[in-house]
Motif scaffolding. Structure first.
Motif, PDB file in Angstrom:
ATOM      1  N   TRP A  84      38.024  38.345  -3.529  1.00 58.95           N
ATOM      2  CA  TRP A  84      37.772  38.872  -3.800  1.00 58.95           C
ATOM      3  C   TRP A  84      37.191  40.428  -2.422  1.00 58.95           C
ATOM      4  O   TRP A  84      36.762  39.277  -1.365  1.00 58.95           O
ATOM      5  N   GLY A 128      34.415  45.139  -4.383  1.00 58.11           N
ATOM      6  CA  GLY A 128      34.236  44.978  -5.632  1.00 58.11           C
ATOM      7  C   GLY A 128      35.965  45.350  -6.420  1.00 58.11           C
ATOM      8  O   GLY A 128      35.213  45.699  -8.251  1.00 58.11           O
ATOM      9  N   ARG A 129      36.673  44.417  -5.858  1.00 54.26           N
ATOM     10  CA  ARG A 129      37.457  43.997  -7.166  1.00 54.26           C
ATOM     11  C   ARG A 129      37.954  42.752  -6.911  1.00 54.26           C
ATOM     12  O   ARG A 129      37.883  42.398  -6.261  1.00 54.26           O
ATOM     13  N   LEU A 130      38.603  41.694  -7.957  1.00 52.82           N
ATOM     14  CA  LEU A 130      38.959  40.770  -8.664  1.00 52.82           C
ATOM     15  C   LEU A 130      40.164  40.971  -8.425  1.00 52.82           C
ATOM     16  O   LEU A 130      40.782  41.822  -9.294  1.00 52.82           O
ATOM     17  N   GLY A 155      45.636  43.167 -10.061  1.00 49.27           N
ATOM     18  CA  GLY A 155      44.045  42.879 -10.510  1.00 49.27           C
ATOM     19  C   GLY A 155      43.820  41.173 -11.423  1.00 49.27           C
ATOM     20  O   GLY A 155      44.873  41.732 -12.067  1.00 49.27           O
ATOM     21  N   VAL A 161      37.308  40.556 -17.468  1.00 52.70           N
ATOM     22  CA  VAL A 161      36.846  40.918 -16.006  1.00 52.70           C
ATOM     23  C   VAL A 161      36.094  41.599 -15.624  1.00 52.70           C
ATOM     24  O   VAL A 161      35.358  41.604 -14.141  1.00 52.70           O
ATOM     25  N   ARG A 162      35.549  42.533 -15.992  1.00 49.52           N
ATOM     26  CA  ARG A 162      34.628  43.649 -15.417  1.00 49.52           C
ATOM     27  C   ARG A 162      33.256  42.989 -16.035  1.00 49.52           C
ATOM     28  O   ARG A 162      31.877  43.769 -14.583  1.00 49.52           O
ATOM     29  N   THR A 184      33.046  41.092 -12.831  1.00 58.74           N
ATOM     30  CA  THR A 184      33.276  41.988 -11.450  1.00 58.74           C
ATOM     31  C   THR A 184      31.800  41.985 -11.377  1.00 58.74           C
ATOM     32  O   THR A 184      30.542  42.308  -9.546  1.00 58.74           O
ATOM     33  N   ALA A 199      29.389  40.779  -7.885  1.00 58.90           N
ATOM     34  CA  ALA A 199      29.037  41.889  -7.123  1.00 58.90           C
ATOM     35  C   ALA A 199      27.030  42.350  -6.810  1.00 58.90           C
ATOM     36  O   ALA A 199      26.960  42.822  -5.434  1.00 58.90           O
ATOM     37  N   LEU A 212      32.058  33.917  -6.187  1.00 55.76           N
ATOM     38  CA  LEU A 212      34.018  33.951  -6.725  1.00 55.76           C
ATOM     39  C   LEU A 212      33.842  31.987  -6.629  1.00 55.76           C
ATOM     40  O   LEU A 212      34.776  31.954  -7.495  1.00 55.76           O
TER      41      LEU A 212
END
Length: 235
Positions: free
Chosen positions: A42, A45-47, A94, A104-105, A108, A112, A121
């Motif tokens: 993480w 803001g990305r996995l 990603g 995933v969104r 995420t 966040a 995580l």
């Protein structure tokens, strides 16, 4: 190891939860050595997912961090992520490349919004593990034997596989064949001893290298630096 790096045992068996602060400088951070593992990451803001490396990797400045990660023990990442390790070898992708985008969104957004992204995580990793198929005891036996320093031939005999079968199973589980995995795990054993203060000549003898020069060559080939650069007090 960067001074702002910290790790602890994860609640996911065999995994490690780690954090690292923002990188400073143009190179993006410290050297990441091959260890036979896959990580769920993480940052900003990305996995992301890192596959098993065959060589050292230095993160670039495009993702300076901070970072949180769950490092899965060798052979378990493919179960949680549903992809053979060989497809991710030496890659950073990603999580949306491996799982449905909508899921995933949602994940995420949850991380966040969490007060502790690292803990969130870890929860994600536990969720993936709960939904994964059971770990193959043969794969775990292979990883354990090679990590302990057994030869590839002895490992194959112990688990009852021929050389071709062992190679095929290793590619799917670890990302590379058993000889490469054994070499990487030997490097990690040697560095643990050397970092604990064991002289390099003794380290080489205790971890199966022909001599100190052999150890130095292997470090140079896998890490791209001198072995002394990886020890306390190095650059």
């Amino acid at each position: 190891m960067p001074t702002d790096y910290a790790e602890r045992a994860s609640r996911l068996p065999g995994a490690v939860l780690w954090t690292k602060g923002p990188s400073v400088g143009a190179d993006g951070g410290g050297l990441v050595l091959p260890d036979g593992c896959m990580d769920l990451l993480w940052t900003e803001g990305r996995l992301l997912v890192t596959g098993p490396d065959t060589r050292a990797f230095r993160p670039g400045p495009e993702l300076p961090g901070p970072w949180a990660g769950v490092r899965f023990r060798p052979g378990t990442g493919p179960l949680l992520l549903g992809v053979p390790a060989s497809e991710l070898r030496d890659r950073r992708v990603g999580l949306a490349d491996l799982l449905p985008g909508a899921e995933v969104r949602r994940l995420t957004g949850r991380i966040a919004a969490a007060p502790d992204p690292a803990a969130a995580l870890e929860e994600l990793a536990l969720h993936l593990a709960a939904a994964a198929r059971p770990e193959d005891p043969l794969v775990r036996a292979v990883a354990g034997a090679l990590a302990a320093g057994r030869s590839v031939a002895a490992t194959a005999e112990a688990v009852g596989l021929g050389a071709r079968q062992l190679h095929r199973r290793s590619l799917a589980a670890f990302g590379y064949g058993p000889k490469t995995l054994a070499r990487i795990l030997r490097l990690q054993r040697a560095l643990r001893l050397a970092r604990a203060g064991v002289p390099l000549a003794d380290t080489a003898a205790r971890t199966g290298y022909a001599d100190q020069a052999h150890l130095s060559r292997d470090v140079r080939e896998l890490a791209g630096v001198r072995v002394t650069d990886l020890l306390p007090g190095g650059p």
